[in-house]
Write a protein that holds these residues in place. Structure first.
Motif, PDB file in Angstrom:
ATOM      1  N   TYR A   1      -0.004 -33.783   1.724  1.00 35.47           N
ATOM      2  CA  TYR A   1      -0.713 -32.656   1.128  1.00 35.47           C
ATOM      3  C   TYR A   1       0.299 -31.794   0.358  1.00 35.47           C
ATOM      4  N   SER A   2      -0.199 -31.052  -0.620  1.00 33.03           N
ATOM      5  CA  SER A   2       0.639 -30.085  -1.325  1.00 33.03           C
ATOM      6  C   SER A   2      -0.265 -28.962  -1.817  1.00 33.03           C
ATOM      7  N   ASN A   3       0.333 -27.816  -2.063  1.00 28.42           N
ATOM      8  CA  ASN A   3      -0.441 -26.688  -2.589  1.00 28.42           C
ATOM      9  C   ASN A   3      -1.092 -27.052  -3.916  1.00 28.42           C
ATOM     10  N   GLU A   4      -0.370 -27.825  -4.733  1.00 29.35           N
ATOM     11  CA  GLU A   4      -0.883 -28.205  -6.049  1.00 29.35           C
ATOM     12  C   GLU A   4      -2.125 -29.081  -5.929  1.00 29.35           C
ATOM     13  N   LYS A   5      -2.091 -30.033  -4.990  1.00 29.82           N
ATOM     14  CA  LYS A   5      -3.246 -30.914  -4.785  1.00 29.82           C
ATOM     15  C   LYS A   5      -4.455 -30.126  -4.302  1.00 29.82           C
ATOM     16  N   ILE A   6      -4.212 -29.209  -3.375  1.00 32.82           N
ATOM     17  CA  ILE A   6      -5.309 -28.402  -2.832  1.00 32.82           C
ATOM     18  C   ILE A   6      -5.907 -27.520  -3.917  1.00 32.82           C
ATOM     19  N   ASP A   7      -5.051 -26.888  -4.705  1.00 33.07           N
ATOM     20  CA  ASP A   7      -5.550 -26.028  -5.785  1.00 33.07           C
ATOM     21  C   ASP A   7      -6.335 -26.828  -6.815  1.00 33.07           C
ATOM     22  N   LYS A   8      -5.870 -28.017  -7.137  1.00 31.09           N
ATOM     23  CA  LYS A   8      -6.573 -28.840  -8.121  1.00 31.09           C
ATOM     24  C   LYS A   8      -7.986 -29.165  -7.661  1.00 31.09           C
ATOM     25  N   VAL A   9      -8.117 -29.523  -6.382  1.00 31.96           N
ATOM     26  CA  VAL A   9      -9.447 -29.851  -5.846  1.00 31.96           C
ATOM     27  C   VAL A   9     -10.347 -28.623  -5.868  1.00 31.96           C
ATOM     28  N   TYR A  10      -9.817 -27.490  -5.422  1.00 34.50           N
ATOM     29  CA  TYR A  10     -10.675 -26.300  -5.333  1.00 34.50           C
ATOM     30  C   TYR A  10     -10.951 -25.676  -6.698  1.00 34.50           C
ATOM     31  N   ASP A  11     -10.055 -25.848  -7.651  1.00 34.95           N
ATOM     32  CA  ASP A  11     -10.371 -25.432  -9.022  1.00 34.95           C
ATOM     33  C   ASP A  11     -11.537 -26.260  -9.550  1.00 34.95           C
ATOM     34  N   TYR A  12     -11.539 -27.533  -9.223  1.00 31.70           N
ATOM     35  CA  TYR A  12     -12.645 -28.400  -9.653  1.00 31.70           C
ATOM     36  C   TYR A  12     -13.948 -27.950  -8.995  1.00 31.70           C
ATOM     37  N   HIS A  13     -13.884 -27.630  -7.695  1.00 36.31           N
ATOM     38  CA  HIS A  13     -15.084 -27.172  -6.987  1.00 36.31           C
ATOM     39  C   HIS A  13     -15.674 -25.934  -7.650  1.00 36.31           C
ATOM     40  N   THR A  14     -14.818 -24.964  -7.920  1.00 39.36           N
ATOM     41  CA  THR A  14     -15.330 -23.725  -8.503  1.00 39.36           C
ATOM     42  C   THR A  14     -15.829 -23.939  -9.928  1.00 39.36           C
ATOM     43  N   ASP A  15     -15.165 -24.790 -10.686  1.00 35.67           N
ATOM     44  CA  ASP A  15     -15.604 -25.065 -12.054  1.00 35.67           C
ATOM     45  C   ASP A  15     -16.987 -25.715 -12.058  1.00 35.67           C
ATOM     46  N   VAL A  16     -17.194 -26.688 -11.188  1.00 34.14           N
ATOM     47  CA  VAL A  16     -18.482 -27.386 -11.131  1.00 34.14           C
ATOM     48  C   VAL A  16     -19.591 -26.424 -10.712  1.00 34.14           C
ATOM     49  N   ARG A  17     -19.242 -25.493  -9.830  1.00 36.44           N
ATOM     50  CA  ARG A  17     -20.247 -24.563  -9.300  1.00 36.44           C
ATOM     51  C   ARG A  17     -20.355 -23.277 -10.122  1.00 36.44           C
ATOM     52  N   ASP A  18     -19.662 -23.232 -11.255  1.00 35.00           N
ATOM     53  CA  ASP A  18     -19.674 -22.043 -12.115  1.00 35.00           C
ATOM     54  C   ASP A  18     -19.243 -20.794 -11.363  1.00 35.00           C
ATOM     55  N   LEU A  19     -18.193 -20.944 -10.575  1.00 33.97           N
ATOM     56  CA  LEU A  19     -17.623 -19.835  -9.828  1.00 33.97           C
ATOM     57  C   LEU A  19     -16.229 -19.542 -10.364  1.00 33.97           C
ATOM     58  N   PRO A  20     -15.735 -18.329 -10.186  1.00 38.14           N
ATOM     59  CA  PRO A  20     -14.384 -18.015 -10.656  1.00 38.14           C
ATOM     60  C   PRO A  20     -13.337 -18.767  -9.843  1.00 38.14           C
ATOM     61  N   ARG A  21     -12.311 -19.250 -10.503  1.00 37.64           N
ATOM     62  CA  ARG A  21     -11.229 -19.915  -9.786  1.00 37.64           C
ATOM     63  C   ARG A  21     -10.582 -18.931  -8.813  1.00 37.64           C
ATOM     64  N   GLY A  22     -10.247 -19.431  -7.634  1.00 38.16           N
ATOM     65  CA  GLY A  22      -9.701 -18.565  -6.595  1.00 38.16           C
ATOM     66  C   GLY A  22     -10.769 -18.017  -5.672  1.00 38.16           C
ATOM     67  N   ARG A  23     -12.034 -18.373  -5.929  1.00 36.67           N
ATOM     68  CA  ARG A  23     -13.149 -17.888  -5.101  1.00 36.67           C
ATOM     69  C   ARG A  23     -12.946 -18.229  -3.631  1.00 36.67           C
ATOM     70  N   PHE A  24     -12.300 -19.365  -3.337  1.00 40.70           N
ATOM     71  CA  PHE A  24     -12.090 -19.782  -1.950  1.00 40.70           C
ATOM     72  C   PHE A  24     -10.633 -19.597  -1.519  1.00 40.70           C
ATOM     73  N   GLY A  25      -9.951 -18.654  -2.173  1.00 34.33           N
ATOM     74  CA  GLY A  25      -8.532 -18.457  -1.939  1.00 34.33           C
ATOM     75  C   GLY A  25      -8.167 -18.158  -0.496  1.00 34.33           C
ATOM     76  N   SER A  26      -8.980 -17.356   0.189  1.00 34.35           N
ATOM     77  CA  SER A  26      -8.646 -17.017   1.572  1.00 34.35           C
ATOM     78  C   SER A  26      -8.655 -18.265   2.454  1.00 34.35           C
ATOM     79  N   TYR A  27      -9.573 -19.188   2.137  1.00 37.11           N
ATOM     80  CA  TYR A  27      -9.630 -20.424   2.918  1.00 37.11           C
ATOM     81  C   TYR A  27      -8.492 -21.365   2.535  1.00 37.11           C
ATOM     82  N   THR A  28      -8.252 -21.542   1.247  1.00 37.79           N
ATOM     83  CA  THR A  28      -7.189 -22.464   0.839  1.00 37.79           C
ATOM     84  C   THR A  28      -5.817 -21.957   1.282  1.00 37.79           C
ATOM     85  N   ASP A  29      -5.646 -20.641   1.349  1.00 34.87           N
ATOM     86  CA  ASP A  29      -4.378 -20.111   1.864  1.00 34.87           C
ATOM     87  C   ASP A  29      -4.160 -20.551   3.308  1.00 34.87           C
TER      88      ASP A  29
END
Length: 210
Positions: free
Chosen positions: A85-113
């Protein structure tokens, strides 16, 4: 047929008919079922490499426990997990999640942290042990989908991971092979298991109630 009927129909095929190939439509359905499998934190930390090319299969045969099964199958699906795992991999996945769901990037930041902190305290070996386990959920769903389509299958761990990883260049992709799934159509005359009864531990022994 019901799922239970399909699972009773299937078995780990020991000989494939090399002249029969799985259609692209059916293969896509099996792959889509695996893609939709649940994974921890929705990270999908693995990929499936589809091997149809006979020359590649021949190269992988050198490390196979059942070489003829690999050689004669229609397709070999290689379930390969992230090596870490890496921070970059996690961010890439969650950026994709937010983009698909029309949400701002970082929306799940507290969880990904939190998960970054958790994985950051672990070794690469611990990472791979976790990502590898995720692949088995998808493998099971792919087996069930193949059975529904009446496509034969054989899950396999009996192979040289080093050979498969080298042949497919997985290290360069940050992946390590975990398991294989052979797909195709059984050769009735040579598949010694096809005529035998399916055997599983009785339900009253398999299930432990507390």
């Amino acid at each position: 047929m019901s799922l239970i009927e399909n699972l009773n129909w299937r078995h780990a095929v020991k000989a494939y008919d090399p002249t029969k190939k799985v259609s692209q439509e059916d293969l896509t359905t099996i792959l889509e079922s695996a893609r939709l499998a649940p994974t921890s934190s929705g990270l999908q930390p693995f990929r499936i490499i589809v091997v149809e090319n006979q020359e590649l299969k021949e190269k992988m045969v050198a490390g196979a426990l059942n070489p003829e099964v690999m050689r004669d199958s229609s397709h070999v699906l290689v379930f390969a997990a992230w090596d870490s795992y890496s921070n970059e991999k996690i961010d890439k996945v969650y950026d994709y999640h937010t983009d698909v769901r029309d949400l701002p990037r970082g929306r799940f930041g507290s969880y990904t942290d939190k998960i970054k902190e958790m994985y950051g305290a672990q070794t690469a070996e611990e990472h791979f042990a976790h990502t590898a386990r995720q692949t088995y959920i998808a493998l099971g769903i792919a087996l069930a989908q193949a059975a529904e389509l009446k496509i034969d299958s054989t899950p396999a761990e009996g192979f040289s991971n080093a050979v498969v990883d080298e042949v497919l260049g997985l290290k360069e992709l940050g992946l390590k092979s975990v398991s294989l799934l052979y797909l195709g159509y059984r050769d009735e005359a040579n598949d010694w298991l096809s005529s035998m009864k399916k055997v599983r531990i009785p339900m009253d022994e398999f299930i432990i109630k507390k």
